[in-house]
Design an enzyme around this catalytic site. Structure first.
Site: not given
Length: 668
Positions: A113, A117, A222, A310, A407, A422
């Protein structure tokens, strides 16, 4: 006109208009002109205004958008809405196929299928009438967006049969609707949406359904959440049933006999997708047989019987104008490329990840360079390489600072890490990012406390740690920018509601190093209360399969801190729940339960328990609750009007209980 005559006219008009909508929005074969439809709709509106008692939930007039909502209610899904694992190439697809065939044998077929998006939603129908619609949320809990979903004309307000069913799909914004929406926003001087997916999600999360109604959204269904008593045995049969019930499914799907046919289907759509009227970002491949799906099962996050291919990442060229530094909640300083905005993979991109200083040196990136940027779907854009032959000599080399940009503390590189960090625990950036994480969807999920509001509250010194969120008052909030009376009341209600979250949400929100959402749930299940977890030893933690030594050490160190103890006391005093509320994992004591390790099928109508309640109780005792009867079934629980499943169980000689027997055993 008398009420009886009006009732007949109204019902005839409702049925006629619903049929015309089905032809237009689902079948794409309109049988009357738009003007004629509008004329009939106006006539129906007039009748319903004159006789409001005749206005029904499936009337086409209910699509225009109801009253403005105060806030979205939370909805717990009857079964989880899992995410899909990803495939990025042919080798990944063949590896998926190999694992499937190893588990269920070579006689396996697939359904392919288009991967729309958009925004995943679930729709519940009671006796054929649309009763509730919700977002996916975190997969377990979503938001009730019923009124907004009613404005999508391809969602039937009444199915073609009086069926009770939950269906799932993807709501999306067609390209034409997206272009029209952004054109209107630009004309009003507003920021346009980056892509149709964001536009669809933003539209369905409007508190005013009338605004959603103007966005012209669409949907493809779906799947069914549970095939129940439908007799469906395969995914493709389920889609065909949805068609017959009047739902809109995507007709571009294809049943494939083997992985070679799947790969051919995928390759064809790589080229054809730009011609579609909507955006797709891949192909979903599912094992067709529901029995084989059951055999394959799921992981904590994804089904083993489905995968999302993808499409290849898209690459474009643009100019890198600056490098910006940000400090995350763990103190890591991350450089980000600021780019000339460029369109890529359906999104306008102006920023891209650079990860760390080593990557900048490795790729020889300079400020002012022409760079190649890559993006695929939801993946964060990244700078692939530099076009060094286009340099003019005016490019500037970048150097990471030696002090924190927030900072001014010294930055350090810890052993075996490439990132600069940091380590000042009072760094404002780390505290602010930690607050943003705490209220995020997968953590405490506090609506209305987004990044901008948190930053505002932090800069106004109204919050300095997460406990302060639960001390906020109406008087403190009402004077802030963009915070009207309604927004303040909604926010305070959302903060109050978050107090009842289950323990794993709080654990994840506290940001214990190396403890993600899944590990937080495992810890909450095992120890059940914050107090027990806080006193757990390294040995007790590492005895849990999913908890490694590094994570265990991090948990022990976290709870040894006096500041952490004080913070947890403050949260508990504020009324924040400190216990686990979900189903506990099957323990050794449960292994003595009759149900432990057994496959149970529920069929027919239960009187004292809902189907979902029975399923949850059985699963808590270690049972696997299946949707169909097979030779592997150990027990069938049959309620009233049990049909084919009961008959099959009797044919196979499987033990059958009634509901009374089930309840007696559950109480033991």
């Amino acid at each position: 006109m008398d009420l009886k005559t009006a009732e007949k006219h109204v019902k005839d008009l409702q049925n006629l208009l619903n049929q015309y909508s089905y032809e237009y929005y689902v079948l794409d074969t309109p049988s009357i002109p738009d003007a004629e439809y509008d004329k009939l709709l106006r006539e129906l509106i007039e009748y319903e205004e004159q006789f409001p008692e005749l206005r029904s939930s499936d009337s086409p007039t209910q699509r225009v958008g109801g009253a403005v909502l105060e806030m979205f209610e939370k909805v717990e899904h009857r079964s989880p809405m899992l995410s899909l694992g990803n495939a990025f190439n042919e080798a990944d697809l063949r590896d998926f196929d190999r694992k499937v065939r190893q588990a269920v044998g070579d006689d396996v077929s697939y359904v392919c299928e288009l991967k729309i998006d958009g925004l995943a939603v679930t729709l519940r129908y009671d006796d054929g009438f649309f009763a509730q619609g919700a977002t996916r949320g975190d997969g377990t809990i979503g938001e009730d967006i019923t009124e907004n979903l009613k404005t999508i004309k391809s969602i039937p307000l009444k199915a073609k049969e009086p069926i009770t069913i939950e269906v799932r799909g993807e709501a999306f914004m067609p390209k034409k609707s997206f272009e029209a929406l952004n054109k209107a926003k630009e004309e009003r001087g507003e920021e346009p949406f980056a892509n149709p997916r964001n536009a669809a999600a933003g539209s369905l999360r409007q508190l005013d359904p009338k605004l959603a109604a103007k966005r012209n959204l669409d949907i493809f269904l779906y799947a069914m959440a549970d095939v129940g008593e439908t007799g469906v045995t395969s995914h493709s049969e389920g889609l065909d049933l949805l068609d017959r019930l009047g739902f809109k499914t995507n007709k571009e799907r294809k049943k494939c006999a083997n992985i070679d046919e799947v790969i051919a289907y995928v390759e064809g759509w790589v080229e054809k997708r730009p011609n579609l009227a909507y955006d797709i970002d891949g192909i979903v491949v599912k094992v067709d047989s529901l029995q084989q799906q059951l055999q394959l099962g799921t992981t904590a996050k994804s089904p083993r019987w489905a995968i999302a291919y993808k499409f290849p990442a898209e690459e474009v060229i643009t100019t890198l104008r600056a490098i910006e530094l940000s400090v995350g909640r763990t103190g890591v300083v991350t450089p980000t490329a600021i780019l000339d905005p460029v369109r890529v993979a359906g999104t306008t991109v102006g920023r891209a990840s650079l990860h760390n200083e080593d990557l900048i040196r490795e790729k020889d990136i300079k400020i002012g360079d022409q760079v190649v940027v890559k993006k695929a779907g939801d993946i964060i854009p990244e700078v692939v390489n530099v076009l060094a032959d286009r340099r003019t000599g005016e490019e500037v080399e970048f150097h990471m600072p030696s002090h924190c940009p927030e900072c001014s503390s010294d930055l350090v590189r810890l052993e075996e890490e490439v990132a600069l960090r940091c380590i000042n625990p009072k760094c404002p950036a780390q505290i602010r990012e930690g607050l943003i994480h705490f209220v995020s969807r997968n953590a405490m999920n506090i609506d209305g406390l987004g990044e901008k509001v948190i930053s505002q509250l932090f800069s106004e010194h109204l919050i300095k740690d997460v406990a302060d969120i639960y001390k906020l008052t109406y008087e403190q909030l009402i004077g802030l920018e963009r915070m009207g009376e309604k927004s303040v009341n909604n926010l305070l209600r959302a903060i109050e509601a978050s107090k009842s979250n289950s323990l794993e949400k709080l654990l994840f929100g506290l940001g214990i190093r190396h403890v993600g959402a899944k590990a937080a749930k495992t810890l909450a299940q095992q120890f059940e209360t914050m107090g027990k977890l806080g006193s757990a030893t390294l040995e007790e933690l590492t005895a849990i399969n999913e908890i490694g030594e590094k994570m265990a050490d991090s948990v022990v160190t976290f709870f040894e801190s006096e500041e952490v103890g004080e913070l947890i006391n403050e949260l508990e005093t504020a009324g924040v729940n400190m216990g686990y509320k979900g189903a506990r994992p099957v323990s050794q004591e449960d292994s003595n339960s009759f149900f432990a390790g057994k496959t149970v099928v529920l069929t027919g109508k239960l009187e004292q328990l809902t189907r979902n309640e029975a399923k949850e109780k059985l699963e808590e005792l270690g049972a696997n609750v299946a949707g169909s009867v097979s030779k592997k079934t150990d027990l069938v629980v049959a309620g009233e009007d049990a049909g084919s499943k009961l008959a099959k169980a009797q044919d196979l000689g499987i033990e059958v209980w009634d509901e009374e027997r089930l309840i007696r055993e559950l109480k033991k």
